[in-house]
Design a protein around this motif. Structure first.
Motif, mmCIF file in Angstrom:
data_model
loop_
_atom_site.group_PDB
_atom_site.id
_atom_site.type_symbol
_atom_site.label_atom_id
_atom_site.label_comp_id
_atom_site.label_asym_id
_atom_site.label_seq_id
_atom_site.Cartn_x
_atom_site.Cartn_y
_atom_site.Cartn_z
ATOM 1 N N VAL A 113 1.247 -1.184 -0.026
ATOM 2 C CA VAL A 113 -0.015 -0.261 0.090
ATOM 3 C C VAL A 113 0.390 1.614 0.292
ATOM 4 C CG1 VAL A 113 -2.056 -1.001 0.850
ATOM 5 C CG2 VAL A 113 -0.408 0.025 2.741
ATOM 6 N N ASP A 126 -4.156 4.035 0.288
ATOM 7 C CA ASP A 126 -4.925 3.489 -0.157
ATOM 8 C C ASP A 126 -5.441 2.239 0.618
ATOM 9 O OD1 ASP A 126 -2.549 2.549 -0.658
ATOM 10 O OD2 ASP A 126 -3.102 1.897 -2.734
ATOM 11 N N ASP A 128 -7.499 1.469 3.135
ATOM 12 C CA ASP A 128 -8.441 1.094 3.449
ATOM 13 C C ASP A 128 -9.323 0.400 2.317
ATOM 14 O OD1 ASP A 128 -11.196 0.715 4.990
ATOM 15 O OD2 ASP A 128 -12.272 2.666 4.256
ATOM 16 N N ALA A 129 -9.403 1.339 0.794
ATOM 17 C CA ALA A 129 -9.714 1.227 -0.413
ATOM 18 C C ALA A 129 -9.555 -0.665 -0.723
ATOM 19 C CB ALA A 129 -9.173 2.101 -1.145
ATOM 20 N N GLN A 130 -8.068 -0.968 -0.895
ATOM 21 C CA GLN A 130 -7.496 -2.040 -1.102
ATOM 22 C C GLN A 130 -8.035 -2.922 -0.457
ATOM 23 O OE1 GLN A 130 -5.379 -3.017 -3.550
ATOM 24 N NE2 GLN A 130 -4.145 -1.319 -4.413
ATOM 25 N N LYS A 132 -10.734 -3.729 1.561
ATOM 26 C CA LYS A 132 -12.077 -3.381 1.090
ATOM 27 C C LYS A 132 -12.414 -4.052 -0.832
ATOM 28 C CE LYS A 132 -14.595 0.107 2.873
ATOM 29 N NZ LYS A 132 -13.689 0.002 4.742
ATOM 30 N N LEU A 133 -11.683 -3.830 -1.231
ATOM 31 C CA LEU A 133 -11.370 -4.296 -2.464
ATOM 32 C C LEU A 133 -10.576 -5.728 -2.146
ATOM 33 C CD1 LEU A 133 -9.939 -1.108 -4.544
ATOM 34 C CD2 LEU A 133 -12.292 -1.932 -4.810
ATOM 35 N N HIS A 134 -10.992 -6.146 -2.275
ATOM 36 C CA HIS A 134 -10.356 -7.791 -1.824
ATOM 37 C C HIS A 134 -11.300 -8.253 -1.099
ATOM 38 C CE1 HIS A 134 -6.402 -5.462 -3.481
ATOM 39 N NE2 HIS A 134 -6.538 -7.506 -3.984
#
Length: 219
Positions: A113, A126, A128-130, A132-134
């Motif tokens: 990240v 990123d 949190d986004a990573q 959630k995307l996984h």
């Protein structure tokens, strides 16, 4: 303890696995060596990483900002940690100390990240986004330092709704007091689980078998 961790929703976060922290000769190696030896950090962290990979959990590398010329110039305020980073050029970009430890850094398929500027691996990155995307909703934290970057990332993760696990003997700090604060004073107020390496391995898929295999295979 809650139900076992699974490859579908759980991930390991390795915080700041730089040579400057984790390799002999690194700028902070001697300063954390005492608590690392007391906790069994250098024996337990490889066991955690090996077992997590064997269980097919995702691994996220959560790195601190590598020092670069001009960092913090013109800032209205810097904290003591940031002042220390600037003074020592900690994790300097392009230096050996700013490279990931060969045993604890990323492998193909891991997610590295964005670097964090202060203590939380979530703030201005990123992560949190990573996650959630996984599809990750459970995070397991190991690495450096127990009462700063590990704790801050874990606290922020709890605020964002993640199930947070601290592994008390797979981290280190600058003092025994810092370790005590991280796991005995502060940790219980935000972490959903505070485990030993053995307890974590037993909670992973096929945990009992993997724990034995890791012990047999470890150097």
């Amino acid at each position: 303890m809650d139900s076992a961790y699974t490859a579908h929703d759980s991930a390991l976060l390795i915080v700041d696995p730089y040579n400057d922290f984790m390799s002999e000769g690194g700028k902070l190696y001697e300063l954390t060596k005492g608590t690392a030896q007391a906790s069994g950090f250098y024996e337990n962290l490889p066991r955690v990483i090996q077992a997590v990979r064997a269980a097919s959990l995702r691994v996220f590398i959560v790195p601190h900002r590598r020092w670069r010329p001009g960092d913090y110039a013109g800032w209205l305020q810097t904290n003591l940690s940031q002042q220390g980073v600037a003074r020592t050029q900690l994790f300097a970009e392009g230096s050996w100390g700013g490279e990931f430890h060969p045993g604890f850094g990323p492998r193909p398929g891991d997610i590295v990240v964005h670097e964090h500027w202060a203590q939380s691996g979530f703030a201005n990155t990123d992560l949190d986004a990573q996650l959630k995307l996984h599809g990750i909703r459970r995070i397991i934290l190991v690495g450096m330092v127990a009462n700063t970057c590990v704790e801050s990332t874990a606290r922020f993760g709890m605020e964002l709704g993640y199930h947070v696990t601290l592994v008390r003997d797979a981290t280190a700090a600058f003092s025994a007091e810092g370790m005590h604060a991280a796991h005995e004073v502060n940790g219980p107020s935000f972490a959903h689980a505070i485990l030993s390496t053995d307890e974590l391995l037993a909670a992973l898929p096929r945990g009992e078998q993997q724990a034995g295999a890791v012990r047999r295979d470890s150097p």
